[in-house]
Design a protein around this motif. Structure first.
Motif, PDB file in Angstrom:
ATOM      1  N   LEU A   1       0.825  -1.204   0.000  1.00  0.00           N
ATOM      2  CA  LEU A   1       0.000   0.000   0.000  1.00  0.00           C
ATOM      3  C   LEU A   1       0.863   1.259   0.000  1.00  0.00           C
ATOM      4  CD1 LEU A   1      -2.817  -1.134   2.455  1.00  0.00           C
ATOM      5  CD2 LEU A   1      -2.722  -1.327  -0.037  1.00  0.00           C
ATOM      6  N   TYR A   2       1.946   1.246   0.800  1.00  0.00           N
ATOM      7  CA  TYR A   2       2.855   2.389   0.783  1.00  0.00           C
ATOM      8  C   TYR A   2       3.520   2.539  -0.591  1.00  0.00           C
ATOM      9  CZ  TYR A   2       2.529   3.191   5.817  1.00  0.00           C
ATOM     10  OH  TYR A   2       2.072   3.503   7.074  1.00  0.00           O
ATOM     11  N   PHE A   3       3.909   1.415  -1.180  1.00  0.00           N
ATOM     12  CA  PHE A   3       4.568   1.449  -2.483  1.00  0.00           C
ATOM     13  C   PHE A   3       3.673   2.093  -3.541  1.00  0.00           C
ATOM     14  CE2 PHE A   3       5.109  -0.534  -6.661  1.00  0.00           C
ATOM     15  CZ  PHE A   3       6.413  -0.171  -6.953  1.00  0.00           C
ATOM     16  N   PHE A   4       2.413   1.642  -3.604  1.00  0.00           N
ATOM     17  CA  PHE A   4       1.512   2.172  -4.635  1.00  0.00           C
ATOM     18  C   PHE A   4       1.141   3.628  -4.353  1.00  0.00           C
ATOM     19  CE2 PHE A   4       0.749  -2.390  -5.525  1.00  0.00           C
ATOM     20  CZ  PHE A   4       0.952  -2.362  -6.897  1.00  0.00           C
ATOM     21  N   GLY A   5       1.042   3.986  -3.087  1.00  0.00           N
ATOM     22  CA  GLY A   5       0.769   5.375  -2.738  1.00  0.00           C
ATOM     23  C   GLY A   5       1.906   6.292  -3.142  1.00  0.00           C
ATOM     24  N   GLU A   6       3.139   5.852  -2.863  1.00  0.00           N
ATOM     25  CA  GLU A   6       4.323   6.651  -3.223  1.00  0.00           C
ATOM     26  C   GLU A   6       4.484   6.724  -4.739  1.00  0.00           C
ATOM     27  OE1 GLU A   6       7.282   6.041   0.588  1.00  0.00           O
ATOM     28  OE2 GLU A   6       7.046   4.371  -0.817  1.00  0.00           O
ATOM     29  N   LEU A   7       4.110   5.639  -5.407  1.00  0.00           N
ATOM     30  CA  LEU A   7       4.175   5.609  -6.870  1.00  0.00           C
ATOM     31  C   LEU A   7       3.279   6.685  -7.476  1.00  0.00           C
ATOM     32  CD1 LEU A   7       5.616   3.780  -9.003  1.00  0.00           C
ATOM     33  CD2 LEU A   7       3.469   2.494  -9.162  1.00  0.00           C
ATOM     34  N   ARG A   8       2.203   7.025  -6.753  1.00  0.00           N
ATOM     35  CA  ARG A   8       1.254   8.043  -7.203  1.00  0.00           C
ATOM     36  C   ARG A   8       1.548   9.423  -6.622  1.00  0.00           C
ATOM     37  NH1 ARG A   8      -1.647   7.231 -11.768  1.00  0.00           N
ATOM     38  NH2 ARG A   8      -2.790   5.254 -11.763  1.00  0.00           N
ATOM     39  N   GLY A   9       2.767   9.624  -6.135  1.00  0.00           N
ATOM     40  CA  GLY A   9       3.196  10.955  -5.744  1.00  0.00           C
ATOM     41  C   GLY A   9       2.990  11.327  -4.290  1.00  0.00           C
ATOM     42  N   LYS A  10       2.526  10.401  -3.464  1.00  0.00           N
ATOM     43  CA  LYS A  10       2.311  10.696  -2.050  1.00  0.00           C
ATOM     44  C   LYS A  10       3.580  10.425  -1.239  1.00  0.00           C
ATOM     45  CE  LYS A  10      -2.134  11.747  -2.078  1.00  0.00           C
ATOM     46  NZ  LYS A  10      -2.670  13.032  -1.601  1.00  0.00           N
TER      47      LYS A  10
END
Length: 299
Positions: free
Chosen positions: A93-102
């Motif tokens: 979840l952190y990975f995909f969130g960071e991938l989207r600029g968060k």
């Protein structure tokens, strides 16, 4: 309008996957795109996401061409699932969130909330490959909106979920809507579309058979579904004027009428001035309309 699909066509050499498709979605709306396998739903999603170019026509988001917007406002759950088997749930979840600029620190609250909301707290440190199919799907679903997108596309989100997890998902979709997320989704389970959507588009072989409100679609057929609980034999009911078809349920008859105007005369005949336990006239369900529109069962 927030999303506008305007006379969009997608061709692959001689094959037309989407043919002159147009519909609009308002901000904060849940919109259904339905059709049989191969109807053009996923192709439409991929064009909206700018993963494929349109052959003809335009797609805009708040008046801007779809290829010019910030991609981080979009979220997507593809029909073909794909999470990292050896990665732990919260790390995904952190990975995909960071991938989207968060930033990771800004994701803590959302990750904690949705892990709890989807009853995954005891799976937080588990590798995805050890999860059940349903729990894997919940992880990928959270990953599709953990970055709080303005527009979320869900391709068959209910596939493989049991009734309890299906309710969790439906409630989450409604919660996202309340927060202002615009949602477009497809499903072969028409009861879910009927429950969640005010507007929809019905596709058959890339062509739109209907685009608009669910109620307007139902009004095309009128109130022609009549449910009766009576001792009158099936053969007698079948012979009445206006009865197009009849289905025998466990303890009731379900009649399809040629027109709702026949309901009064049928009521008078069946009741004969006496108490009748059940007599209910209603619109066809979306599932029944779908089968009539596209022909055959949906799979």
């Amino acid at each position: 309008m927030t999303l506008s699909i305007n006379q969009v066509t997608k061709r692959y050499q001689d094959f037309v996957a989407v043919d002159n498709l147009s519909f609009t979605i308002e901000k904060g709306e849940i919109y259904g795109l339905i059709g049989q396998n191969g109807a053009g739903k996923t192709t439409t999603f991929r064009m909206i996401l700018d993963l494929q170019e349109t052959t003809e026509g335009t797609i805009t988001w708040e008046g801007k061409h779809i290829n010019s917007i910030n991609r981080n406002i979009l979220g997507y759950l593809p029909e073909e699932r794909g999470i990292f088997p050896a990665m732990k749930v919260e790390d995904q979840l952190y990975f995909f969130g960071e991938l989207r600029g968060k930033l990771r620190k800004d994701l803590h609250k959302e990750v904690d909330y949705w892990i709890d909301r989807f009853q995954l707290e005891d799976k937080r440190k588990a590798k995805a490959e050890t999860l059940s199919k349903g729990n894997q799907q919940k992880v990928q679903l959270i990953a599709s909106f953990i970055h709080q997108p303005d527009f979320l596309i869900l391709d068959e989100p209910f596939s493989g979920l049991d009734p309890v997890n299906m309710d969790l998902l439906k409630n989450a979709i409604l919660e996202l809507k309340e927060k202002g997320t615009t949602i477009l989704f497809s499903s072969h389970q028409m009861d879910n579309v009927e429950e969640l959507c005010d507007h929809l588009c019905l596709l058959k072989r890339g062509v739109s058979l209907f685009s608009g409100s669910l109620l307007d679609l139902k009004k095309q057929y009128g109130k022609t579904k009549l449910t009766i609980r009576t001792d009158v034999p099936k053969e007698t009911l079948q012979s009445l004027d206006g009865v197009k078809d009849i289905h025998v349920g466990k303890d009731q008859y379900i009649l399809t009428l040629t027109d709702e105007s026949y309901a009064q005369s049928i009521f008078d005949f069946v009741s004969n001035g006496k108490y009748i336990e059940k007599f209910s006239l209603d619109y066809l369900s979306l599932d029944e309309i779908f089968k009539d529109k596209v022909g055959g069962t949906h799979v």
